[in-house]
Scaffold this motif. Structure first.
Motif, PDB file in Angstrom:
ATOM      1  N   SER A 192       1.039   3.768  -3.277  1.00 16.56           N
ATOM      2  CA  SER A 192       0.683   5.187  -3.182  1.00 16.56           C
ATOM      3  C   SER A 192       1.831   6.071  -3.647  1.00 16.56           C
ATOM      4  CB  SER A 192       0.311   5.544  -1.738  1.00 16.56           C
ATOM      5  OG  SER A 192      -0.826   4.804  -1.321  1.00 16.56           O
ATOM      6  N   ARG A 228       0.839  -1.214   0.000  1.00 18.21           N
ATOM      7  CA  ARG A 228       0.000   0.000   0.000  1.00 18.21           C
ATOM      8  C   ARG A 228       0.869   1.258   0.000  1.00 18.21           C
ATOM      9  NH1 ARG A 228      -2.545   3.166   4.232  1.00 18.21           N
ATOM     10  NH2 ARG A 228      -4.645   3.849   3.633  1.00 18.21           N
ATOM     11  N   SER A 273      -7.675   5.337  -4.425  1.00 20.73           N
ATOM     12  CA  SER A 273      -7.621   5.932  -3.090  1.00 20.73           C
ATOM     13  C   SER A 273      -7.972   4.853  -2.083  1.00 20.73           C
ATOM     14  CB  SER A 273      -8.594   7.108  -2.981  1.00 20.73           C
ATOM     15  OG  SER A 273      -9.907   6.681  -3.267  1.00 20.73           O
TER      16      SER A 273
END
Length: 366
Positions: A110, A106, A125
């Motif tokens: 990102s 994650r 998102s």
């Protein structure tokens, strides 16, 4: 648009940069890395490009999470074509929604999403979640026991006596009887453990057969100025012939008589016309300006096998290593730590309880 063209755009290169005349897609993607000025080992870049090409990336998120536990990017400390290729693979496989439950993936996802050219792929998102400092594979909560309502109990027919039930079972035509509810769900419930078992097998370093070898004889390859040819005793009753591309760092005289670590369950292959029956393992730094042989502990004997902590399985056969791409899967996890101890992920190379080391910390093992 082809995969190389999409990755070219992610790297902020024009789509035309993806060479269309190359038959091998992985080679085309690797060429993009050179066009983007990527740093890092060609071997490592190739390993991750192949990872992004084969199978379903979503099925290997646990493996990817482990690989990213101690690094910001997939290769060295720089964003590269490897990150773009795996990032695209997660999108292409529809695995983006599963990323949030893997803390290191994650974080990496990102970060990469902020580096690639915007508008090429949808922006993902993630809901704010509290992540523990150490993340383990999530365990599914046990299914709640079914509660019988008073109405269901009230309306249910009385239970048949044992004799009637047995007679009814015997008389019932085959295939007509509805399966008990518990059995209907069983195959679905069994799927998750099967997938977990596959992931566990994929990152099991005990599948590698790494042994202590004694270099009986060593000489320069006649046709290649990069190769040394070694005759190595692995305690098998006969010696093996192995070619190693380390001639720029070691002379034949330095290797002869020395103990080395050999990956022994690889299929025989021809290297510059020399039939090689294994791989002598070394540690090398990011730009390959330094290469050092892995060193067994002083107490190790010829033929002793490397053990990886709690991983105690039998090694795979050379055919299994090739078919299941076991080495390609584990190779990105092979490294030395800050003290020079060789590891596969978090599992240290040990022989007789002592560590395998190299005089080159924080390096890639290959």
């Amino acid at each position: 648009m082809s995969r190389p063209e999409i990755i070219a755009q992610l790297l902020n290169l024009p789509a035309e940069s993806a060479a269309k005349d190359l038959l091998d897609e992985a080679t085309a993607i690797a060429q993009l890395g050179k066009a983007a000025g990527n740093k890092g080992s060609d071997a490592e870049l190739a390993q991750w490009i192949n990872f992004a090409r084969d199978g379903k990336a979503g099925a290997h998120l646990d493996f990817l999470n482990g690989a990213l536990a101690e690094r910001s990017y997939l290769v060295d400390e720089f964003f590269s074509v490897a990150d773009a290729a795996v990032f695209h693979k997660l999108h292409a496989d529809g695995a983006v929604n599963d990323v949030s439950s893997h803390a290191h993936v994650r974080r990496w996802f990102s970060h990469v999403q902020a580096l690639v050219r915007p508008g090429v792929l949808p922006v993902a998102s993630f809901a704010d979640v509290a992540l523990p400092p150490l993340v383990v594979a999530p365990v599914a909560p046990p299914a709640p026991a079914a509660k019988e309502t008073k109405e269901a109990t009230k309306d249910a027919p009385p239970a048949a006596p044992a004799a009637e039930k047995a007679a009814g079972d015997k008389a019932a035509p085959k295939g007509k009887e509805a399966a008990p509810k518990g059995k209907e769900a069983a195959p679905k419930e069994a799927a998750a453990p099967k997938e977990a078992a596959k992931d566990a097998e994929a990152v099991d370093p005990s599948k590698l057969d790494i042994r202590v070898g004694h270099v009986v004889r060593c000489w320069d390859h006649a046709d290649s100025d990069k190769l040394l040819c070694e005759e190595v005793d692995l305690g098998e009753g006969s010696t093996r012939m192995i070619a190693s591309g380390i001639r720029a760092f070691y002379s034949a005289a330095e290797l002869q008589g020395r103990k080395v670590l050999v990956l022994a369950n690889l299929k025989e292959r021809s290297i510059a016309g020399f039939k090689s029956q294994g791989m002598v393992l070394c540690a090398c730094n990011a730009d390959k300006s330094a290469v050092k042989l892995l060193e067994p502990p002083a107490t190790a004997n010829t033929g002793d096998r490397v053990v990886f902590g709690a991983f105690s399985g039998e090694p795979a056969t050379p055919a299994q290593v090739a078919k299941k791409k076991i080495f390609e899967t584990l190779a990105p996890l092979l490294r030395t730590d800050s003290g020079g101890v060789a590891h596969c992920g978090d599992a240290a190379f040990t022989i007789g309880g002592a560590h395998v080391t190299a005089p080159l910390p924080d390096a890639v093992v290959s």
